[in-house]
Design an enzyme around this catalytic site. Structure first.
Site, short mmCIF file in Angstrom:
data_model
loop_
_atom_site.label_atom_id
_atom_site.label_comp_id
_atom_site.label_asym_id
_atom_site.label_seq_id
_atom_site.Cartn_x
_atom_site.Cartn_y
_atom_site.Cartn_z
N ASP A 13 13.72 -6.18 -12.24
CA ASP A 13 13.57 -7.14 -11.14
C ASP A 13 13.21 -8.55 -11.63
OD1 ASP A 13 14.05 -5.03 -9.41
OD2 ASP A 13 11.93 -4.53 -9.28
N LYS A 16 17.92 -10.81 -12.61
CA LYS A 16 19.19 -10.72 -13.35
C LYS A 16 20.39 -11.08 -12.47
CE LYS A 16 18.03 -6.45 -14.26
NZ LYS A 16 16.62 -6.44 -13.84
N GLY A 40 18.73 -3.03 -7.98
CA GLY A 40 18.89 -3.84 -6.78
C GLY A 40 18.89 -5.28 -7.24
P1 GDP Z 1 17.05 -8.17 -10.47
O1 GDP Z 1 16.95 -6.71 -10.17
O2 GDP Z 1 16.64 -8.49 -11.87
O3 GDP Z 1 18.39 -8.76 -10.14
O4 GDP Z 1 15.97 -8.88 -9.53
P2 GDP Z 1 15.69 -8.54 -7.97
O5 GDP Z 1 16.79 -9.06 -7.16
O6 GDP Z 1 15.32 -7.11 -7.80
O7 GDP Z 1 14.34 -9.33 -7.75
C1 GDP Z 1 14.25 -10.70 -7.94
C2 GDP Z 1 13.77 -11.33 -6.63
O8 GDP Z 1 13.33 -12.64 -6.89
C3 GDP Z 1 14.90 -11.47 -5.61
O9 GDP Z 1 14.33 -11.35 -4.32
C4 GDP Z 1 15.41 -12.89 -5.85
O10 GDP Z 1 16.00 -13.46 -4.68
C5 GDP Z 1 14.12 -13.60 -6.18
N1 GDP Z 1 14.23 -14.73 -7.11
C6 GDP Z 1 15.07 -14.88 -8.18
N2 GDP Z 1 14.76 -16.02 -8.84
C7 GDP Z 1 13.74 -16.59 -8.18
C8 GDP Z 1 12.96 -17.78 -8.39
O11 GDP Z 1 13.15 -18.53 -9.34
N3 GDP Z 1 11.97 -18.03 -7.50
C9 GDP Z 1 11.69 -17.21 -6.44
N4 GDP Z 1 10.71 -17.54 -5.62
N5 GDP Z 1 12.40 -16.09 -6.22
C10 GDP Z 1 13.40 -15.78 -7.09
P1 IMO Z 2 16.75 -3.56 -11.42
O1 IMO Z 2 18.11 -3.46 -12.06
C1 IMO Z 2 12.63 -2.07 -11.26
C2 IMO Z 2 12.02 2.17 -12.13
C3 IMO Z 2 11.57 3.08 -11.00
C4 IMO Z 2 10.79 4.13 -11.78
C5 IMO Z 2 11.59 4.27 -13.08
C6 IMO Z 2 12.58 5.43 -13.08
O2 IMO Z 2 16.81 -3.95 -9.98
O3 IMO Z 2 15.83 -4.40 -12.24
P2 IMO Z 2 14.91 5.88 -11.87
O4 IMO Z 2 15.27 5.92 -10.41
O5 IMO Z 2 15.69 4.91 -12.67
O6 IMO Z 2 14.91 7.25 -12.50
O7 IMO Z 2 13.36 5.42 -11.89
O8 IMO Z 2 12.31 3.06 -13.22
N1 IMO Z 2 13.25 1.40 -11.86
C7 IMO Z 2 13.27 0.08 -11.62
N2 IMO Z 2 12.26 -0.80 -11.49
N3 IMO Z 2 13.90 -2.51 -11.20
C8 IMO Z 2 14.93 -1.64 -11.35
O9 IMO Z 2 16.23 -2.04 -11.42
C9 IMO Z 2 14.64 -0.27 -11.53
N4 IMO Z 2 15.39 0.84 -11.69
C10 IMO Z 2 14.53 1.85 -11.90
O10 IMO Z 2 10.77 2.40 -10.09
O11 IMO Z 2 9.52 3.62 -12.13
MG MG Z 3 16.01 -5.40 -8.81
#
Ligand code: GDP
Ligand code: IMO
Ligand code: MG
Length: 423
Positions: A13, A16, A40
């Protein structure tokens, strides 16, 4: 041509999805190499927000080829829901999205097994996303998996054999479940998948590179969740690290060009497992509230803490990171002081390396830096950065030994600033 790889350096998270979307115009192809709908990836632009789970984040930038590689695990039911929603919002996919025949299928019974294994672990549960990731990779490695390519040959037989095996395990675990709805949606997903280009993606991607096309590989999860190098056993079941791009797409290691390592200005983790810099006080709550730290897939509250440079240094090393990207800088805009973990105290002894086990006895040693107390969200260039923010960047670069080339100051595509520091 070389491929560039973008991957998370923390516990997932990091942002990316946003950065892949921002970088896609520079590339011809975007490819996912591991993970599945446990990911996600959130993208925001033109007032719209999208969350991608299995589909690469290059899908919104013109007619780029997007590849789901062999290292990915795919749930046809979730894939259908995701793809149909995108098509309905005016983003046709069928010509642009290619799926490896060697990617493994997440079966409905894999999801049930995921829940059953978690229930059996009780307090020691991993806190998985419940998407069947672990059981699917387990079947892959134990040579029992069903692959996308199997849809085209003897599918019923292969599916029935795998299902029967899973049902026996569930019986042994005494686990109650109802497969009817899940299986119906899944079979519809299988039919839907047949409309896509199911390809030998290792040939496709190498041919594209030989033709001079550029490729960006999109990681899922993060290095601290890697099955080999993460905080085992509280990890996911794939190699989230740079080497995963080689095995997950069929690329030779000499094909790897830049490795973009992405991290938040602080740190989060969702699910169970050790997190040395976790904050249990109002500072942690404040970071969570300002950063909207709730899971994009499960909606779960993410645990928050200060940046962990011991873990980050380890991630930089394991991945061979060549460029760093710092996300969510704006979340720290209002803090008087910012802390950063520069070493651990492990059972009383100070160490500056990431140890074998961080489950117990690890205390963070924190450095303190002045906050920048400035709204970063509308900034357009690095010339506008306040002195304290530059000091934070310089401090991190010094600690990590790699330059921070991109800084994100908000969730929107436009809130992204490139830094033109000399190499
Ligand atoms: P990913 O899984 O690595 O693609 O990240 P996620 O989408 O799960 O989580 C990142 C969250 O941070 C999302 O809700 C994005 O919209 C938000 N986000 C990304 N870059 C920024 C930033 O620079 N500032 C803020 N406030 N939110 C950001
Ligand atoms: P993105 O791509 C954050 C975590 C789960 C759990 C562990 C194992 O959005 O960064 P799984 O379902 O993969 O067997 O769960 O890994 N986990 C993540 N945490 N971001 C993710 O993906 C994750 N995908 C799995 O919460 O601790
Ligand atoms: Mg994510």
């Amino acid at each position: 041509m070389k491929v560039d790889v973008l991957l998370g350096l923390q516990w997932g998270d990091e942002g990316k999805g946003k950065v892949v979307d921002v970088l896609t115009p520079k590339y011809d192809v975007v490819a996912r190499f591991q993970g599945g709908p446990n990911a996600g990836h959130t993208l925001e632009f033109e007032g719209q927000k999208y969350v991608l789970r299995s589909i690469p984040s290059g899908i919104f930038q013109g007619d780029k080829v997007n590849i789901i590689g062999n290292g990915v695990v795919l749930d046809p039911a979730l894939f259908k829901a995701e793809a149909e929603a995108l098509e309905a919002s005016g983003h046709p996919l069928k010509e642009r999205l290619h799926i490896s025949k060697k990617a493994h299928l997440i079966l409905p019974t894999h999801r049930i097994l995921d829940a059953a294994y978690e229930a059996a672990k009780g307090d020691a549960k991993v806190g998985t996303t419940g998407k069947g990731i672990g059981p699917t990779y387990t079947d892959k490695v134990s040579r029992n998996g069903v692959r996308v390519g199997d849809i085209l040959h003897n599918f019923e037989q292969k599916y029935a054999a795998a299902k029967a095996r899973h049902e026996q395990i569930l019986k042994d675990l005494n686990y109650e479940y109802d497969l009817t709805e899940l299986e119906k949606a899944w079979m519809e997903g299988i039919e839907y998948l047949k409309q896509f280009h199911l390809v030998d993606s290792e040939h496709e991607i190498n041919n594209l590179l030989n033709d001079g096309k550029s490729v960006l590989c999109e990681g899922a999860q993060g290095t601290m969740l890697d099955v080999d190098f993460g905080s085992y056993p509280f990890v996911t079941s794939s190699n989230t690290i740079c080497a995963g791009a080689c095995t997950g797409l069929g690329l030779g290691p000499n094909r790897i060009g830049e490795v973009y390592g992405i991290f938040k200005a602080y740190c989060t983790r969702v699910g169970a497992g050790p997190f040395p810099t976790e904050l249990f006080d109002e500072t942690g709550d404040k970071i969570g509230a300002l950063g909207h730290e709730f899971g994009a897939v499960t909606g779960r509250k993410r645990r928050c803490g200060w940046i962990d440079l011991v873990a980050l240094k380890y991630s930089v090393m394991i991945n061979g990171v060549t460029k760093l990207i710092m996300m969510k800088s704006d979340v720290l805009d209002t803090f008087d002081t910012i802390k950063a973990c520069v070493a651990y105290k492990l059972n009383g002894e100070e160490i500056d390396y990431f140890p074998y086990d961080i489950t117990e006895g690890v205390e963070p040693i924190l450095a303190e830096l002045p906050g920048w107390k400035t709204d970063m969200t509308k900034m357009q260039s690095e010339d506008e950065f306040p002195e304290e923010f530059n000091a934070y960047l310089n401090f991190l670069e010094e600690q990590l030994g790699v330059q921070i080339k991109i800084v994100s100051v908000g969730p929107d595509r436009a809130q992204t600033i490139e830094r033109y520091t000399e190499e």
